[in-house]
Motif scaffolding. Sequence first.
Motif, PDB file in Angstrom:
ATOM      1  N   UNK A   1       0.865  -1.174   0.000  1.00  0.00           N
ATOM      2  CA  UNK A   1       0.000   0.000   0.000  1.00  0.00           C
ATOM      3  C   UNK A   1       0.903   1.226   0.000  1.00  0.00           C
ATOM      4  N   UNK A   2       0.714   2.102  -0.980  1.00  0.00           N
ATOM      5  CA  UNK A   2       1.477   3.344  -1.074  1.00  0.00           C
ATOM      6  C   UNK A   2       0.521   4.450  -1.476  1.00  0.00           C
ATOM      7  N   UNK A   3       0.199   5.328  -0.545  1.00  0.00           N
ATOM      8  CA  UNK A   3      -0.775   6.367  -0.824  1.00  0.00           C
ATOM      9  C   UNK A   3      -2.128   5.745  -1.123  1.00  0.00           C
ATOM     10  N   UNK A   4      -2.697   6.104  -2.272  1.00  0.00           N
ATOM     11  CA  UNK A   4      -4.003   5.573  -2.665  1.00  0.00           C
ATOM     12  C   UNK A   4      -3.896   4.264  -3.446  1.00  0.00           C
ATOM     13  N   UNK A   5      -2.699   3.781  -3.639  1.00  0.00           N
ATOM     14  CA  UNK A   5      -2.483   2.598  -4.477  1.00  0.00           C
ATOM     15  C   UNK A   5      -2.310   1.344  -3.629  1.00  0.00           C
ATOM     16  N   UNK A   6      -2.994   0.295  -3.990  1.00  0.00           N
ATOM     17  CA  UNK A   6      -2.851  -1.004  -3.338  1.00  0.00           C
ATOM     18  C   UNK A   6      -2.555  -2.056  -4.398  1.00  0.00           C
ATOM     19  N   UNK A   7      -1.554  -2.892  -4.128  1.00  0.00           N
ATOM     20  CA  UNK A   7      -1.174  -3.965  -5.034  1.00  0.00           C
ATOM     21  C   UNK A   7      -1.308  -5.286  -4.285  1.00  0.00           C
ATOM     22  N   UNK A   8      -2.127  -6.189  -4.797  1.00  0.00           N
ATOM     23  CA  UNK A   8      -2.302  -7.488  -4.142  1.00  0.00           C
ATOM     24  C   UNK A   8      -1.122  -8.398  -4.491  1.00  0.00           C
ATOM     25  N   UNK A   9      -1.049  -9.532  -3.803  1.00  0.00           N
ATOM     26  CA  UNK A   9       0.019 -10.482  -4.094  1.00  0.00           C
ATOM     27  C   UNK A   9      -0.108 -11.055  -5.495  1.00  0.00           C
ATOM     28  N   UNK A  10      -1.315 -11.280  -5.945  1.00  0.00           N
ATOM     29  CA  UNK A  10      -1.514 -11.772  -7.309  1.00  0.00           C
ATOM     30  C   UNK A  10      -1.082 -10.718  -8.322  1.00  0.00           C
ATOM     31  N   UNK A  11      -1.428  -9.466  -8.069  1.00  0.00           N
ATOM     32  CA  UNK A  11      -1.050  -8.376  -8.972  1.00  0.00           C
ATOM     33  C   UNK A  11       0.457  -8.155  -8.945  1.00  0.00           C
ATOM     34  N   UNK A  12       1.071  -8.347  -7.787  1.00  0.00           N
ATOM     35  CA  UNK A  12       2.522  -8.211  -7.693  1.00  0.00           C
ATOM     36  C   UNK A  12       3.210  -9.220  -8.601  1.00  0.00           C
ATOM     37  N   UNK A  13       2.759 -10.459  -8.576  1.00  0.00           N
ATOM     38  CA  UNK A  13       3.347 -11.485  -9.440  1.00  0.00           C
ATOM     39  C   UNK A  13       3.208 -11.106 -10.904  1.00  0.00           C
ATOM     40  N   UNK A  14       2.047 -10.619 -11.308  1.00  0.00           N
ATOM     41  CA  UNK A  14       1.847 -10.248 -12.711  1.00  0.00           C
ATOM     42  C   UNK A  14       2.730  -9.077 -13.113  1.00  0.00           C
ATOM     43  N   UNK A  15       2.893  -8.091 -12.219  1.00  0.00           N
ATOM     44  CA  UNK A  15       3.757  -6.944 -12.525  1.00  0.00           C
ATOM     45  C   UNK A  15       5.208  -7.392 -12.661  1.00  0.00           C
ATOM     46  N   UNK A  16       5.628  -8.304 -11.802  1.00  0.00           N
ATOM     47  CA  UNK A  16       6.994  -8.826 -11.866  1.00  0.00           C
ATOM     48  C   UNK A  16       7.199  -9.608 -13.159  1.00  0.00           C
ATOM     49  N   UNK A  17       6.233 -10.445 -13.515  1.00  0.00           N
ATOM     50  CA  UNK A  17       6.354 -11.214 -14.755  1.00  0.00           C
ATOM     51  C   UNK A  17       6.454 -10.305 -15.976  1.00  0.00           C
ATOM     52  N   UNK A  18       5.666  -9.233 -15.977  1.00  0.00           N
ATOM     53  CA  UNK A  18       5.678  -8.313 -17.118  1.00  0.00           C
ATOM     54  C   UNK A  18       7.039  -7.647 -17.262  1.00  0.00           C
ATOM     55  N   UNK A  19       7.599  -7.145 -16.155  1.00  0.00           N
ATOM     56  CA  UNK A  19       8.900  -6.483 -16.248  1.00  0.00           C
ATOM     57  C   UNK A  19       9.999  -7.504 -16.559  1.00  0.00           C
ATOM     58  N   UNK A  20       9.915  -8.700 -15.991  1.00  0.00           N
ATOM     59  CA  UNK A  20      10.910  -9.729 -16.296  1.00  0.00           C
ATOM     60  C   UNK A  20      10.897 -10.064 -17.792  1.00  0.00           C
ATOM     61  N   UNK A  21       9.707 -10.105 -18.367  1.00  0.00           N
ATOM     62  CA  UNK A  21       9.612 -10.370 -19.807  1.00  0.00           C
ATOM     63  C   UNK A  21      10.296  -9.267 -20.606  1.00  0.00           C
ATOM     64  N   UNK A  22      10.122  -8.019 -20.177  1.00  0.00           N
ATOM     65  CA  UNK A  22      10.769  -6.904 -20.872  1.00  0.00           C
ATOM     66  C   UNK A  22      12.281  -6.890 -20.630  1.00  0.00           C
ATOM     67  N   UNK A  23      12.710  -7.264 -19.421  1.00  0.00           N
ATOM     68  CA  UNK A  23      14.150  -7.436 -19.175  1.00  0.00           C
ATOM     69  C   UNK A  23      14.756  -8.390 -20.203  1.00  0.00           C
ATOM     70  N   UNK A  24      14.126  -9.565 -20.343  1.00  0.00           N
ATOM     71  CA  UNK A  24      14.635 -10.581 -21.255  1.00  0.00           C
ATOM     72  C   UNK A  24      14.603 -10.068 -22.693  1.00  0.00           C
ATOM     73  N   UNK A  25      13.529  -9.367 -23.038  1.00  0.00           N
ATOM     74  CA  UNK A  25      13.421  -8.817 -24.384  1.00  0.00           C
ATOM     75  C   UNK A  25      14.493  -7.788 -24.690  1.00  0.00           C
TER      76      UNK A  25
END
Length: 512
Positions: A22-46
């Motif tokens: 939770x940061x300010x008005x933003x909340x990230x769930x554990x499921x959403x955290x995994x998806x955000x990590x996967x997305x950036x990891x995919x771009x790292x590899x790319x």
Amino acid sequence: MDTIPALLRAAAERYGDRPAYVAGDRTLTYAELLEAVRDLARRYVGHGLAAGERVVVWGPNSIEWVVAALATTYAGGVLVPANSRYTGHEVADLVDRTAATTVLVADGFLGRSQLAELRAASELSSTRVLGSLADLSLDHRGEERQVREASSEEVESRADAVAPDDVADILFTSGTTGRPKGAMSAHRQSIGVARAWAELGGVTADDRYLVINPFFHSFGYKIGILVGLLTGATLYPVATFDLDETMRIIETERITLLPGAPTIYQSLLSAPGREDRDLSSLRLAVTGAAVVPVVLIERMRAEAPEGLGIDHVVTAFGMTEAVVVTMCREDDSAETVATTNGRAIPGMETRIAANGELLVRGDYVMLGYLDDPAATAEAIDADGWLHTGDVGEMDELGNLRITDRLKDMYISGGFNVYPAEVEQTLLRLDGVQDVAVVGVPDERMGEVGKAFVVGTAARDEVIAFAKERLANFKVPRYVETVDVLPRNLSGKVLKQALRGSQARTSGTEEKN
């Protein structure tokens, strides 16, 4: 779950829709955290990140910092955190030392242009990608590799291939020579020490954890981010410490965990308007990094309005090379908590050498220093004991008390400062013929630096030069001009004489 990618997947499966951050008005769930990590990891590899390559993350605590760090290990890379207060010169050194191929920067933090500083300080010859931490965007710098679309299957295969003994992170510290050294830890070690700490603290998914300790530090990263993944606790990252905002978050979010340096609690206890705040949700505080007055522990435990009413207050001892070594238990007395650092945590051993030095051995002692076998051999002996450089003693129950330092390191506001690094920087200033830096007591920061300068450089010149090249907590608060530095027959500066005597001085002592 002995790798960070496996730990992240397990957290998303187990805690799913529970809030991870939770940061300010933003909340990230554990499921959403995994998806955000996967997305950036995919771009790292790319963008060409290969398994084992290093990624430097330079910025303050934020959700984006967490995603950048976890995506690094998910893609098979190695995380290299950089102190958010570092100058471009200091971060350029980390980049060059690690041959980092990707660097993510929180440009504009504290009104500075970190990207401009970094570019001016280094050619970044190894770096292919410079990224913006604020929006997790990546900017490919070279034409030798084309940016491509990496598949999700490729990224998951990368995560599957990570092994428990692979290097997960390289955290830089400074030694007595002043040259930063990169302490390498395996995935199993970073996770194991986080698990031990969480179990001793009784951390659960019901906890709400205010993370003031910086993520670039082992405590904020391993005892913050990784503890969250292990327990399902909700983390509230704090970029900069603001007293009123801290009290507001504790009250409105019903924060339960508040680890930090003693200065954090001293500030809370003396804060104007604290009596109007409801801080009763706090149940666990873990402190250390400096001598802790008994009265501080008593006041932290005391009910409001006299104290903070924290149910469990404990102290701990750790270092970058071993993260957490000892920790008090919740039923220890206030005096034990304030005057010792507790007993060895599960998986670790401690003993005192004949010369009084604390030696540490166990599961969480680093693999070694990056590209420095000589320094590694000097730090870790043939029997696996890490020589800490701290002088200590232990009572009959095994509680550790740090009594002195073999090294000259001092602690300012919870951050380690190594005088040799500051001295080497100041010796590059015209007009400084000789210099010695020591830690002197400070009511708010615990200790601050005092520079004894031989030469013609004025105080303002010394301070300005240091501020350009060093993080603020390393910049000496006091400058005193002296005719000569006291030395022994072998030429070593007698720093104890500088701390205890103001003799042999000329000119004036000035405060920064």
